[in-house]
Motif scaffolding. Sequence first.
Motif, short mmCIF file in Angstrom:
data_model
loop_
_atom_site.label_atom_id
_atom_site.label_comp_id
_atom_site.label_asym_id
_atom_site.label_seq_id
_atom_site.Cartn_x
_atom_site.Cartn_y
_atom_site.Cartn_z
N ILE A 202 12.78 70.05 -12.63
CA ILE A 202 14.27 70.38 -12.03
C ILE A 202 15.17 69.13 -11.78
N VAL A 203 14.25 68.16 -10.94
CA VAL A 203 14.91 67.04 -10.46
C VAL A 203 15.15 66.20 -11.75
N ALA A 204 14.33 66.04 -12.61
CA ALA A 204 14.43 65.10 -14.13
C ALA A 204 15.28 65.62 -14.74
N ALA A 205 15.53 67.08 -14.95
CA ALA A 205 16.59 67.56 -15.88
C ALA A 205 17.84 67.32 -15.42
N LEU A 206 18.08 67.38 -14.02
CA LEU A 206 19.45 67.17 -13.48
C LEU A 206 19.81 65.84 -13.73
N ALA A 207 18.71 64.56 -13.54
CA ALA A 207 19.24 63.32 -13.62
C ALA A 207 19.50 63.09 -15.05
N TYR A 208 18.66 63.62 -16.10
CA TYR A 208 18.79 63.38 -17.52
C TYR A 208 20.15 64.06 -17.83
N VAL A 209 20.75 65.18 -17.42
CA VAL A 209 22.15 65.56 -17.82
C VAL A 209 23.19 64.83 -17.22
N VAL A 210 22.97 64.27 -15.97
CA VAL A 210 23.98 63.27 -15.29
C VAL A 210 24.02 62.06 -16.16
N LEU A 211 23.01 61.36 -16.43
CA LEU A 211 23.05 60.12 -17.27
C LEU A 211 23.48 60.31 -18.64
N ARG A 212 23.20 61.35 -19.33
CA ARG A 212 23.37 61.52 -20.76
C ARG A 212 24.76 62.14 -21.00
N PHE A 213 25.21 63.09 -20.23
CA PHE A 213 26.37 63.72 -20.68
C PHE A 213 27.62 63.74 -19.72
N THR A 214 27.60 63.07 -18.47
CA THR A 214 28.43 62.90 -17.61
C THR A 214 29.26 61.42 -17.57
N SER A 215 30.55 61.30 -16.87
CA SER A 215 31.29 59.95 -16.85
C SER A 215 30.43 59.26 -15.82
N ILE A 216 29.82 60.11 -14.96
CA ILE A 216 29.16 59.18 -13.81
C ILE A 216 28.06 58.53 -14.04
N GLY A 217 27.25 59.10 -15.16
CA GLY A 217 25.97 58.69 -15.76
C GLY A 217 26.56 57.49 -16.86
N ARG A 218 27.70 57.81 -17.47
CA ARG A 218 28.21 56.36 -18.41
C ARG A 218 28.55 55.27 -17.35
N ASN A 219 29.04 55.68 -16.29
CA ASN A 219 29.50 54.35 -15.37
C ASN A 219 28.38 53.80 -14.57
N ILE A 220 27.42 54.46 -14.54
CA ILE A 220 26.15 53.91 -14.08
C ILE A 220 25.63 52.93 -14.97
N TYR A 221 25.56 53.26 -16.23
CA TYR A 221 24.99 52.49 -17.30
C TYR A 221 25.96 51.28 -17.29
N ALA A 222 27.32 51.56 -17.12
CA ALA A 222 28.13 50.22 -17.38
C ALA A 222 28.14 49.27 -16.21
N VAL A 223 27.98 49.74 -15.15
CA VAL A 223 27.79 48.87 -13.98
C VAL A 223 26.75 47.99 -14.04
N GLY A 224 25.50 48.82 -14.48
CA GLY A 224 24.40 47.87 -14.81
C GLY A 224 24.31 46.98 -15.97
N GLY A 225 25.03 47.40 -16.91
CA GLY A 225 25.13 46.36 -17.98
C GLY A 225 26.11 45.17 -17.78
N ASN A 226 27.22 45.30 -17.09
CA ASN A 226 28.26 44.55 -16.79
C ASN A 226 29.02 44.79 -15.74
N ASN A 227 28.81 44.56 -14.56
CA ASN A 227 29.49 44.81 -13.43
C ASN A 227 30.86 44.35 -13.20
N ILE A 228 30.94 42.97 -14.02
CA ILE A 228 32.32 42.54 -13.91
C ILE A 228 33.25 43.29 -14.69
N ALA A 229 32.77 43.64 -15.96
CA ALA A 229 33.70 44.26 -16.84
C ALA A 229 33.94 45.87 -16.18
N SER A 230 32.82 46.25 -15.63
CA SER A 230 33.15 47.49 -14.83
C SER A 230 34.19 47.33 -13.81
#
Length: 352
Positions: A202-230
């Motif tokens: 359940i916890v893994a599925a929730l994390a997967y959905v958040v990272l893959r399908f939500t703006s929160i997940g996209r922003n997390i990837y963006a911050v980790g990829g380039n925090n200045i651009a974010s």
Amino acid sequence: MTTAPKEGTHVTSTSSTAVQTGAAEVERPSLPKRIVSVVGVQNISLIIAIALVVAIIGIQNPLFFGVANLRVIGTAITIMGLLAVVQTIVIILGALDISVGSIAGLTSVTSAMIFTAAGTAAGVAGAIAIGVLCGLINGCIIVFGRVNPVIATLATLAAFMGAAQLISDGRAQGYTGADPFFVFLARGAIVGVPVLIWVLVIVAALAYVVLRFTSIGRNIYAVGGNNIASRLAGININRYVIGTYMVTGAVAAIAGILITARTGSGQPVSGSEGLELQAITAAALGGAALKGGKGTIVGTLLAVILLGVLTNGMTLLGVNSFWQNVAQGALLVIAVVIQQLRSGERRIGIPG
């Protein structure tokens, strides 16, 4: 007046279409390549590694394939899996949390102590609240103290462990072995699958959905990829850092509650010591880049299964438990070295 097309016009059009069709057929990837693109090279490598380890151990000891042993592997990897999932999110953000094991130990003790004084619901809620508070402390130290996440959580690793030992006097606290809820967590099953495994799923599925399908997940990837651009894009990085660490604390508290359920009492250190190394190893093996911006929950879960199978197999084969720590450390080094080689950075000297 309509003029008839010149001779050869249709042939040219047909030839052009044929060329385009042929090009499309040539460019279309084969089935194996399509599978690799969907599953990922990292995940396929982990699946092959799991298959090889299972085959080697199974040949040496046929008991490995027993249903009882498979249940043991599944329940044994649950706590490590929970921490590895949230560690993956933290790493994708470009940070690290070395204190997750200590938070699990602290919440294990507090869940049992609050349970003894005020009942099951209060024990569970109190433990999660303390886990969130620990995550908030980590996030605030990093954001407002401007402290490197590794140093900050290394400090709180010691602080939270010391707090757990202080309030428990260094001993196991409470007894939850007769409580229906804790017994259900530890030994219950739903549709034949242990409850512990369901919690991880359940916890893994929730994390997967958040990272893959939500703006929160996209922003997390963006911050980790380039925090200045974010930051220039308007993402509130401080909010994401604090929020991610609070979620990590909450999941670490769930892991602490499961430790209490499995052992029947609150454990200040036993059961949680070394979990941070296992979580980081699983995340790195699963493809999470320690520089941030890259990682998947599926890869982390496959790495958790690999570590669980390897640990269980070494135990069945009578390998000294100290070698298990050596194996985990070696796997972490291998995972990081592979990441460096793939990054294209210089291969000699201190990483830049």
